[in-house]
Design an enzyme around this catalytic site. Structure first.
Site, PDB file in Angstrom:
ATOM      1  N   ASN A 380      73.114 -62.717  -4.611  1.00  0.00           N
ATOM      2  CA  ASN A 380      72.175 -61.697  -5.074  1.00  0.00           C
ATOM      3  C   ASN A 380      72.791 -60.307  -4.927  1.00  0.00           C
ATOM      4  OD1 ASN A 380      69.304 -60.804  -5.785  1.00  0.00           O
ATOM      5  ND2 ASN A 380      69.676 -59.668  -3.892  1.00  0.00           N
ATOM      6  N   GLU A 381      72.818 -59.571  -6.029  1.00  0.00           N
ATOM      7  CA  GLU A 381      73.246 -58.166  -6.036  1.00  0.00           C
ATOM      8  C   GLU A 381      74.517 -57.949  -5.226  1.00  0.00           C
ATOM      9  OE1 GLU A 381      69.946 -55.600  -4.991  1.00  0.00           O
ATOM     10  OE2 GLU A 381      69.182 -55.780  -7.025  1.00  0.00           O
ATOM     11  N   TYR A 441      62.740 -47.736 -10.018  1.00  0.00           N
ATOM     12  CA  TYR A 441      63.864 -46.997  -9.419  1.00  0.00           C
ATOM     13  C   TYR A 441      64.534 -46.040 -10.399  1.00  0.00           C
ATOM     14  CZ  TYR A 441      63.668 -50.037  -5.365  1.00  0.00           C
ATOM     15  OH  TYR A 441      63.267 -50.699  -4.240  1.00  0.00           O
ATOM     16  N   TRP A 515      59.136 -59.272  -8.669  1.00  0.00           N
ATOM     17  CA  TRP A 515      59.489 -58.969  -7.277  1.00  0.00           C
ATOM     18  C   TRP A 515      58.329 -58.193  -6.700  1.00  0.00           C
ATOM     19  CZ3 TRP A 515      63.015 -61.126  -4.435  1.00  0.00           C
ATOM     20  CH2 TRP A 515      63.216 -60.621  -3.142  1.00  0.00           C
ATOM     21  N   LYS A 536      55.892 -54.351  -2.984  1.00  0.00           N
ATOM     22  CA  LYS A 536      55.899 -54.723  -4.408  1.00  0.00           C
ATOM     23  C   LYS A 536      55.141 -56.018  -4.673  1.00  0.00           C
ATOM     24  CE  LYS A 536      60.111 -52.253  -5.470  1.00  0.00           C
ATOM     25  NZ  LYS A 536      60.706 -52.126  -4.116  1.00  0.00           N
TER      26      LYS A 536
HETATM   27  C1  ADA Z   1      66.791 -55.534  -4.490  1.00  0.00           C
HETATM   28  C2  ADA Z   1      66.843 -56.805  -3.710  1.00  0.00           C
HETATM   29  C3  ADA Z   1      65.531 -57.282  -3.215  1.00  0.00           C
HETATM   30  C4  ADA Z   1      64.380 -56.277  -3.189  1.00  0.00           C
HETATM   31  C5  ADA Z   1      64.461 -55.167  -4.188  1.00  0.00           C
HETATM   32  C6  ADA Z   1      63.568 -53.958  -3.948  1.00  0.00           C
HETATM   33  O1  ADA Z   1      66.829 -55.626  -5.828  1.00  0.00           O
HETATM   34  O2  ADA Z   1      67.457 -57.878  -4.362  1.00  0.00           O
HETATM   35  O3  ADA Z   1      65.777 -57.883  -2.009  1.00  0.00           O
HETATM   36  O4  ADA Z   1      63.933 -55.962  -1.952  1.00  0.00           O
HETATM   37  O5  ADA Z   1      65.765 -54.654  -4.193  1.00  0.00           O
HETATM   38  O6  ADA Z   1      62.366 -54.088  -3.772  1.00  0.00           O
HETATM   39  O7  ADA Z   1      64.090 -52.874  -3.964  1.00  0.00           O
END
Ligand code: ADA
Length: 750
Positions: A380-381, A441, A515, A536
């Protein structure tokens, strides 16, 4: 026959880094599952990280036959563990989210007491992921412990926590068959293995016998197989019995489902040959003041809520989840993306890659039989931390390992939003996905559709999913004019209403995951007036409040008819009129204000503007398909100040980017168009964050620019990123901003 004995009560626990369980410590009594970060991992204080001991006496089950063996199975022990019986070492384990076993046989006291001690440590280890991520790394024995007593010959217990049996269903030319495999420890001549398959109604569908060997494999045809799908999650059970003469020695069982699936980059996800648009959520396992030490009932409640919102897929992020949860997904017909915590920044320690490979082995071997799991996620990322040596090669190896262990499933990965389309990290996994937060973001809500379309047009052969998208929603904040970064429940609902449409229009997006389904603990965060949490979620972390965004998604995904009037918590409103949003999937919505009809709509998320408010209490009632819901709103002179996120929080949020990008450096730097000459003696946007923050003057500038002190927890993640990359992560900068920043930095001497 094996005995499986849960030993979750009567443990004592103490935080201690003593090399052996301390005799005279101030032990506390605990019951498993247990996390020592249940509270401090969620309340915004600094979660305690370190070493702790758990200890209890065990009654050793007596095997009636000679040569019996005793194992202990630990469900999860984040992040590293050592197991001892009677002070003698039994095993060590790295990784906090998979089960592991230790053999205790040779360590048992045949006379007197047997004391099991487990040391668990959630410190930062250079070779254990996660190291840097946006969630709390709760320490503890978070999933319970079992003793397993087996006769001398038994289904294998010693291979990465495996069940000792693997079931591989397949369908070719409309005919189904099931490969049943078993692994045995101690098999001798004269022993047999009997595989039996029973259907969902308990009727016997097959019985096949083979001589017992170390590895027994048999292909069993399954007549008229009832397929597993999201609408009809039909489960079979396979049992393997080890028999000698007329005696059963050991037995293991697994449920399985027969299904085929594939992804077409142009069309999307196919289940049993039928296009099945996967729309759903990502889930973290923790909940309020329990951390990750959650109960079976908690898993059921999560699955119930995920079903209620109508999701047909869940991304079990960012680590291996509990087997109970994958079981629930099997039963409910929820397609799962399961993953390992290779996340954010590749560790400098080369051994981290070896440990990550073990995590992938455990994930796949322990969860191989779950029909719900269709995708293995390998990272992930991972480019958040910039380019790290070997990162691409490591992905290739992980992908190859996944394919070797399980050629039947697809591999995937979640890219950070700024991952360039032509980066060599692409094309490794079978399918790919991006975490995209346009409208939170960076960028605007409306950018999501065009971004998906242009990426898809540019890379038509790349199966593209949305592994994360979302916005914060805090149920105490409200606004009639919601906007990015105001943290209101209304903005989150608006964001999801748009994203639901964007995704509905693009069935070729092979899966999308909000998310997140639930707010979760995130020790480094301090946002929107809430410390230690990521907000979120569609549902709060105590699972008590379904936010309006929950119903927005439900209106698009669920088949269960409902009507929901949003804004119940936006209870005191000023003005002569108000805006009312109603969600429904039950047909035409009719809205009434104090008994008088004010509008109709056929939208699933309908916005009614100019709804009249009278003095005092107003009942705003919606009807659709014979169902009704209402909210009660008080007309007030001035709306409560508590409806607005505290000014300092809003300010810092705006400075961090997104729709508020313009605001975020307002007053910090003046636009200057000219790009100065690059000088090695002065700082530049190409310098690493670590170097910038090590220089007091540069640090002051960067801190002002970001609108906040960089939290310590973020440092590992960003220190090797250039400022330029870090800014790109935040979002698109207004024209001239980068040059302005560059000009300011060029005045700061290294
Ligand atoms: C990232 C990450 C997540 C999550 C998200 C966020 O993209 O993969 O873990 O927390 O950020 O809410 O900013």
């Amino acid at each position: 026959m094996r005995k499986v004995i849960p030993i979750n009560d009567n443990w004592k626990f103490v935080k201690s880094d003593a090399p052996s369980a301390p005799a005279d410590a101030a032990w506390e009594s605990v019951t498993l599952p247990h996390s020592w970060n249940a509270v401090d991992g969620m309340d915004g204080s600094r979660p305690w990280r370190g070493s702790a001991w758990y200890e209890r006496e065990i009654d050793v089950p007596r095997e009636p036959t000679a040569g019996g063996r005793l194992y202990v199975e630990v469900g999860a022990a984040p992040l590293a563990a050592e197991v001892y019986l009677n002070g003698k070492p039994a095993c060590t384990h790295k990784g906090g989210y998979a089960a592991f076993r230790a053999e205790l046989t040779g360590l048992v006291n045949s006379e007197g007491k047997n004391v099991l001690s487990i040391r668990v440590d959630n410190s930062d280890f250079p070779d254990i992921y996660p190291r840097t991520a946006d969630f709390t790394f709760y320490g503890g024995l978070t999933r319970g412990v079992k003793l397993i007593s087996v006769p001398a010959t038994h289904f294998a217990l010693g291979h990465y926590g495996s069940a000792g049996m693997a079931v591989t269903p397949s369908v070719k030319d409309g005919r189904a068959s099931v490969r049943c495999e078993a692994w045995l420890e101690g098999a001798t001549d004269g022993m047999s293995v009997c595989f039996e398959i029973r259907d969902g109604e308990g009727r016997k569908a097959a019985e096949v016998w083979r001589p017992a060997e170390e590895h027994v494999s048999v292909e069993i045809p399954l007549e008229n197989a009832h397929l597993w799908s999201t609408d009809d999650p039909y489960l079979y059970t396979a049992t393997a019995r080890l028999v000698i003469h007329n005696e059963g020695l050991d037995e293991v069982a697994a449920r399985f489902g027969v299904r085929t699936f594939s992804v077409d980059p142009q069309k999307g996800f196919f289940l049993n040959g039928k296009l099945t648009v996967l729309r759903g959520v990502a889930r973290h396992q923790d909940r309020m003041y329990k951390g990750s030490a959650v109960s079976p009932e908690d898993h059921v409640e999560d699955a119930d809520l995920i079903c209620e919102v109508g999701a047909n897929t869940v991304r079990c992020a960012h680590y291996q989840h509990s087997p109970e949860f994958y079981d629930l997904c099997d039963e409910r017909g929820i397609v799962v993306w399961a993953e390992i915590p290779y996340i954010s920044v590749q560790s400098e320690d080369p051994n981290a890659h070896e440990v990550a490979k073990d995590m992938l082995r455990e994930l796949i071997i322990q969860n191989y039989n779950h029909p719900s799991i269709c995708f293995w996620g390998i990272s992930n990322e991972i480019l958040i931390g910039g380019e790290r040596e070997g990162v691409v090669e490591n992905h290739r190896e992980l992908n190859e390992l996944a394919k070797t262990l399980d050629p039947t499933r697809l591999t995937t990965m979640a890219h950070v939003s700024f991952t360039e389309g032509d980066h060599p990290i692409h094309g490794i996994t079978d399918v790919e996905a991006y975490n995209q937060y346009m409208g939170w973001y960076g960028g605007k809500i409306e950018d999501n559709g065009p971004w998906l379309d242009s990426y898809h047009a540019r890379y038509p052969d790349r199966a593209l999913g949305l592994s994360e998208y979302g916005a914060e929603g805090i149920v105490s904040y409200h606004s009639e004019t919601p906007e990015c970064k105001d943290y209101t429940e209304e903005y989150q609902a608006l964001y999801h209403a748009e994203l639901c449409k964007v995704l509905e229009e693009r069935p070729w997006v092979w899966a999308s995951h909000v998310w997140n389904m639930f707010d979760f603990g995130c020790s480094a965060r301090d946002e929107g007036g809430v410390k230690g949490r990521n907000n979120k979620g569609l549902v709060t972390s105590d699972r008590k409040i379904k936010k309006d965004s929950f119903y927005v998604c439900k209106a698009h995904w669920s088949k269960e008819p409902f009507v929901h009037v949003c804004g119940a918590r936006y209870a005191c409103r000023s003005g002569e009129t108000t805006r009312v949003v109603v969600c429904s999937n039950a047909g035409e919505i009719v809205l009434y204000a104090n008994g008088a009809e004010v509008g109709r709509s056929n939208e699933r998320v309908a916005t009614f503007e100019g709804v009249p408010l009278r003095e005092g209490t107003n009942i705003l009632r919606a009807e659709a398909g014979g169902l009704a819901d209402f909210i009660s709103v008080e007309k007030v002179e001035t709306e409560p100040a508590s409806y607005t996120v505290p000014a300092d929080q809003r300010e810092s949020a705006h400075r961090r980017g997104g729709e508020g990008v313009k605001n975020w450096f307002e007053g910090v730097v003046e636009p200057e168009k000219k790009t100065p000459e690059f000088s090695t003696e002065h700082f530049s946007v190409k310098d690493k964050m670590g170097d910038l923050l090590a220089n007091p003057e540069a640090k002051k500038f960067v801190t002002e620019l970001m609108g906040q002190e960089i939290p310590e927890g973020m440092m590992a993640m960003i220190k090797s990123m250039t400022l330029e990359r870090n800014l790109a992560f935040i979002g698109e900068l207004p024209e001239g901003a980068l040059e302005t920043i560059e000009a300011k930095l060029a005045k700061i001497k290294k």
